[in-house]
Design a protein around this motif. Structure first.
Motif, mmCIF file in Angstrom:
data_model
loop_
_atom_site.group_PDB
_atom_site.id
_atom_site.type_symbol
_atom_site.label_atom_id
_atom_site.label_comp_id
_atom_site.label_asym_id
_atom_site.label_seq_id
_atom_site.Cartn_x
_atom_site.Cartn_y
_atom_site.Cartn_z
ATOM 1 N N GLY A 75 -32.863 9.024 -121.329
ATOM 2 C CA GLY A 75 -33.864 9.525 -120.393
ATOM 3 C C GLY A 75 -33.731 8.982 -118.986
ATOM 4 O O GLY A 75 -34.565 9.267 -118.120
ATOM 5 N N ASN A 76 -32.681 8.196 -118.732
ATOM 6 C CA ASN A 76 -32.523 7.578 -117.410
ATOM 7 C C ASN A 76 -32.363 8.616 -116.298
ATOM 8 O O ASN A 76 -32.975 8.505 -115.235
ATOM 9 C CB ASN A 76 -31.316 6.633 -117.417
ATOM 10 C CG ASN A 76 -31.503 5.460 -118.351
ATOM 11 O OD1 ASN A 76 -32.634 5.068 -118.649
ATOM 12 N ND2 ASN A 76 -30.417 4.891 -118.827
ATOM 13 N N ILE A 77 -31.512 9.615 -116.518
ATOM 14 C CA ILE A 77 -31.278 10.633 -115.497
ATOM 15 C C ILE A 77 -32.505 11.523 -115.336
ATOM 16 O O ILE A 77 -32.927 11.830 -114.221
ATOM 17 C CB ILE A 77 -30.040 11.487 -115.841
ATOM 18 C CG1 ILE A 77 -28.800 10.604 -115.963
ATOM 19 C CG2 ILE A 77 -29.832 12.580 -114.789
ATOM 20 C CD1 ILE A 77 -28.430 9.881 -114.685
ATOM 21 N N GLY A 78 -33.080 11.928 -116.445
ATOM 22 C CA GLY A 78 -34.277 12.774 -116.382
ATOM 23 C C GLY A 78 -35.406 12.120 -115.608
ATOM 24 O O GLY A 78 -36.111 12.775 -114.837
ATOM 25 N N LYS A 79 -35.552 10.817 -115.781
ATOM 26 C CA LYS A 79 -36.622 10.086 -115.087
ATOM 27 C C LYS A 79 -36.402 10.087 -113.581
ATOM 28 O O LYS A 79 -37.355 10.203 -112.800
ATOM 29 C CB LYS A 79 -36.675 8.653 -115.611
ATOM 30 C CG LYS A 79 -37.867 7.857 -115.117
ATOM 31 C CD LYS A 79 -37.960 6.527 -115.835
ATOM 32 C CE LYS A 79 -39.218 5.760 -115.423
ATOM 33 N NZ LYS A 79 -39.345 4.473 -116.164
ATOM 34 N N ILE A 80 -35.141 9.993 -113.154
ATOM 35 C CA ILE A 80 -34.830 9.998 -111.721
ATOM 36 C C ILE A 80 -34.994 11.398 -111.136
ATOM 37 O O ILE A 80 -35.594 11.586 -110.077
ATOM 38 C CB ILE A 80 -33.398 9.497 -111.474
ATOM 39 C CG1 ILE A 80 -33.264 8.035 -111.894
ATOM 40 C CG2 ILE A 80 -33.021 9.659 -110.007
ATOM 41 C CD1 ILE A 80 -31.839 7.531 -111.904
ATOM 42 N N THR A 107 -24.954 20.073 -114.749
ATOM 43 C CA THR A 107 -23.804 19.489 -114.047
ATOM 44 C C THR A 107 -22.636 19.432 -115.013
ATOM 45 O O THR A 107 -22.811 19.126 -116.199
ATOM 46 C CB THR A 107 -24.114 18.081 -113.518
ATOM 47 O OG1 THR A 107 -24.309 17.192 -114.617
ATOM 48 C CG2 THR A 107 -25.357 18.079 -112.641
ATOM 49 N N VAL A 108 -21.439 19.714 -114.482
ATOM 50 C CA VAL A 108 -20.227 19.714 -115.306
ATOM 51 C C VAL A 108 -19.008 19.359 -114.461
ATOM 52 O O VAL A 108 -18.966 19.663 -113.277
ATOM 53 C CB VAL A 108 -19.965 21.096 -115.953
ATOM 54 C CG1 VAL A 108 -20.836 21.349 -117.158
ATOM 55 C CG2 VAL A 108 -20.112 22.209 -114.926
ATOM 56 N N GLU A 111 -23.735 12.031 -108.458
ATOM 57 C CA GLU A 111 -24.126 13.187 -109.263
ATOM 58 C C GLU A 111 -25.621 13.466 -109.134
ATOM 59 O O GLU A 111 -26.042 14.607 -108.912
ATOM 60 C CB GLU A 111 -23.771 12.934 -110.726
ATOM 61 C CG GLU A 111 -23.998 14.115 -111.639
ATOM 62 C CD GLU A 111 -23.380 13.871 -112.999
ATOM 63 O OE1 GLU A 111 -22.497 14.651 -113.381
ATOM 64 O OE2 GLU A 111 -23.758 12.890 -113.665
ATOM 65 N N VAL A 112 -26.420 12.425 -109.266
ATOM 66 C CA VAL A 112 -27.871 12.585 -109.170
ATOM 67 C C VAL A 112 -28.276 13.051 -107.771
ATOM 68 O O VAL A 112 -29.156 13.904 -107.617
ATOM 69 C CB VAL A 112 -28.588 11.262 -109.523
ATOM 70 C CG1 VAL A 112 -30.066 11.352 -109.205
ATOM 71 C CG2 VAL A 112 -28.379 10.938 -110.996
ATOM 72 N N LYS A 113 -27.625 12.502 -106.753
ATOM 73 C CA LYS A 113 -27.923 12.900 -105.375
ATOM 74 C C LYS A 113 -27.722 14.397 -105.185
ATOM 75 O O LYS A 113 -28.566 15.084 -104.597
ATOM 76 C CB LYS A 113 -27.029 12.124 -104.408
ATOM 77 C CG LYS A 113 -27.184 12.549 -102.946
ATOM 78 C CD LYS A 113 -26.172 11.830 -102.060
ATOM 79 C CE LYS A 113 -26.232 12.356 -100.628
ATOM 80 N NZ LYS A 113 -25.211 11.724 -99.761
ATOM 81 N N THR A 120 -27.655 16.693 -107.550
ATOM 82 C CA THR A 120 -28.625 17.402 -108.382
ATOM 83 C C THR A 120 -29.973 17.479 -107.677
ATOM 84 O O THR A 120 -30.627 18.531 -107.655
ATOM 85 C CB THR A 120 -28.792 16.693 -109.740
ATOM 86 O OG1 THR A 120 -27.526 16.635 -110.388
ATOM 87 C CG2 THR A 120 -29.766 17.444 -110.630
ATOM 88 N N LEU A 121 -30.387 16.379 -107.084
ATOM 89 C CA LEU A 121 -31.659 16.360 -106.358
ATOM 90 C C LEU A 121 -31.625 17.284 -105.147
ATOM 91 O O LEU A 121 -32.640 17.908 -104.800
ATOM 92 C CB LEU A 121 -31.993 14.933 -105.918
ATOM 93 C CG LEU A 121 -32.392 13.970 -107.038
ATOM 94 C CD1 LEU A 121 -32.507 12.548 -106.509
ATOM 95 C CD2 LEU A 121 -33.706 14.405 -107.679
ATOM 96 N N ASP A 122 -30.462 17.392 -104.495
ATOM 97 C CA ASP A 122 -30.324 18.312 -103.358
ATOM 98 C C ASP A 122 -30.632 19.740 -103.785
ATOM 99 O O ASP A 122 -31.351 20.472 -103.094
ATOM 100 C CB ASP A 122 -28.898 18.256 -102.786
ATOM 101 C CG ASP A 122 -28.657 17.004 -101.962
ATOM 102 O OD1 ASP A 122 -29.641 16.331 -101.605
ATOM 103 O OD2 ASP A 122 -27.481 16.701 -101.680
ATOM 104 N N ILE A 123 -30.099 20.136 -104.917
ATOM 105 C CA ILE A 123 -30.325 21.497 -105.407
ATOM 106 C C ILE A 123 -31.752 21.679 -105.895
ATOM 107 O O ILE A 123 -32.412 22.676 -105.594
ATOM 108 C CB ILE A 123 -29.312 21.846 -106.529
ATOM 109 C CG1 ILE A 123 -28.037 22.392 -105.891
ATOM 110 C CG2 ILE A 123 -29.893 22.826 -107.522
ATOM 111 C CD1 ILE A 123 -27.126 23.160 -106.809
ATOM 112 N N ILE A 124 -32.256 20.714 -106.645
ATOM 113 C CA ILE A 124 -33.615 20.831 -107.197
ATOM 114 C C ILE A 124 -34.671 20.872 -106.088
ATOM 115 O O ILE A 124 -35.714 21.503 -106.237
ATOM 116 C CB ILE A 124 -33.882 19.682 -108.194
ATOM 117 C CG1 ILE A 124 -33.150 19.985 -109.500
ATOM 118 C CG2 ILE A 124 -35.371 19.481 -108.446
ATOM 119 C CD1 ILE A 124 -33.403 19.006 -110.617
ATOM 120 N N SER A 125 -34.378 20.226 -104.965
ATOM 121 C CA SER A 125 -35.331 20.236 -103.841
ATOM 122 C C SER A 125 -35.516 21.645 -103.271
ATOM 123 O O SER A 125 -36.505 21.919 -102.592
ATOM 124 C CB SER A 125 -34.856 19.296 -102.728
ATOM 125 O OG SER A 125 -33.667 19.788 -102.128
#
Length: 240
Positions: free
Chosen positions: A27-32, A112-113, A2-4, A6-11
């Motif tokens: 805050g674990n996800i937000g920090k990543i 994300t959903v 999921e994080v991967k 999300t990072l693809d889109i945010i990049s």
């Protein structure tokens, strides 16, 4: 995974402050996701999680509030981020209305959903359905969704319609989690629940270790993960 995604889109996005993490939890996800970038507000309705979020060290302010009635003025944020949160909130239109209100013009809502395919991909739903036990299959699907507190399971088109009602236009979407991936996840989760009930915690941990080690390979297989077939979505909507 999921994080991967999300990072693809945010990049691909120019992230601008002020930023709010809606449903920030510890805050674990937000920090990543935001790495060294400071997040202006972390919001959650669970006080105990907000206490833990202080240790994440990325939030300027932590706010205890309901996403359906947020204590912010209109046009306050350039970005509202939410990771696997809004599917758990009843009366989703109130959440979307609030997000639109607090976003600045051209501000972004990234979230994300799980999708409407989620229930159909559950391992035991598929097993029972293929055996012709449709009533049991539907009972299992309904029960699992209830236990996960999933109130909003929509596909891309329905999310677009709902967001449009509040002046939010989808500008980017990415699907993730294949049918195989989610099915195996359900098998491990449901089996783990049973093993815990039987006090076989060691067996549960061993199974999880063996299966989870292969999850990335499973999800990166050649199985189609289109927007229409994926179990989850990352959606970016802009305030018009």
């Amino acid at each position: 995974v999921e994080v991967k995604n999300t990072l693809d889109i945010i990049s691909r996005i120019d992230i601008r402050s002020p930023i709010m993490d809606l449903g920030c939890a510890e805050g674990n996800i937000g920090k990543i996701v935001f790495k060294d970038k400071s997040v202006d507000v972390g919001l959650d309705n669970w006080k105990e999680l907000l206490i833990k979020a202080k240790n994440a060290g990325i939030y300027k302010f932590l706010v205890l509030a309901d996403a359906r009635l947020m204590p912010f003025a209109g046009n306050s944020f350039n970005l509202v981020f939410s990771n696997s949160v809004i599917e758990h909130i009843e009366d989703i239109d109130r959440v979307l209305e609030e997000v639109s209100y607090i976003l600045k013009p051209k501000g972004l809502f990234i979230f994300t959903v799980p999708t409407d395919k989620f229930g159909e991909y559950l391992f035991f739903y598929r097993v029972f359905y293929r055996m012709g036990l449709k009533r049991i299959a539907n009972w299992y699907k309904t029960k699992r969704i209830e236990l996960l507190h999933h109130y909003n399971l929509f596909g891309k088109e329905e999310w677009e319609e709902r967001l449009n009602k509040f002046g939010l236009k989808v500008v980017d979407t990415q699907g993730y989690l294949s049918k195989t991936f989610l099915s195996i996840w359900d098998l491990v989760a449901a089996t783990g629940f049973l093993l815990r009930k039987l006090k076989l915690n060691f067996t549960e941990k061993l199974i999880k270790k063996l299966v989870y080690a292969n999850f990335p390979r499973i999800n990166d297989s050649k199985e189609d993960i289109s927007l229409e077939s994926s179990a989850c979505l990352v959606i970016v909507a802009a305030k018009i």
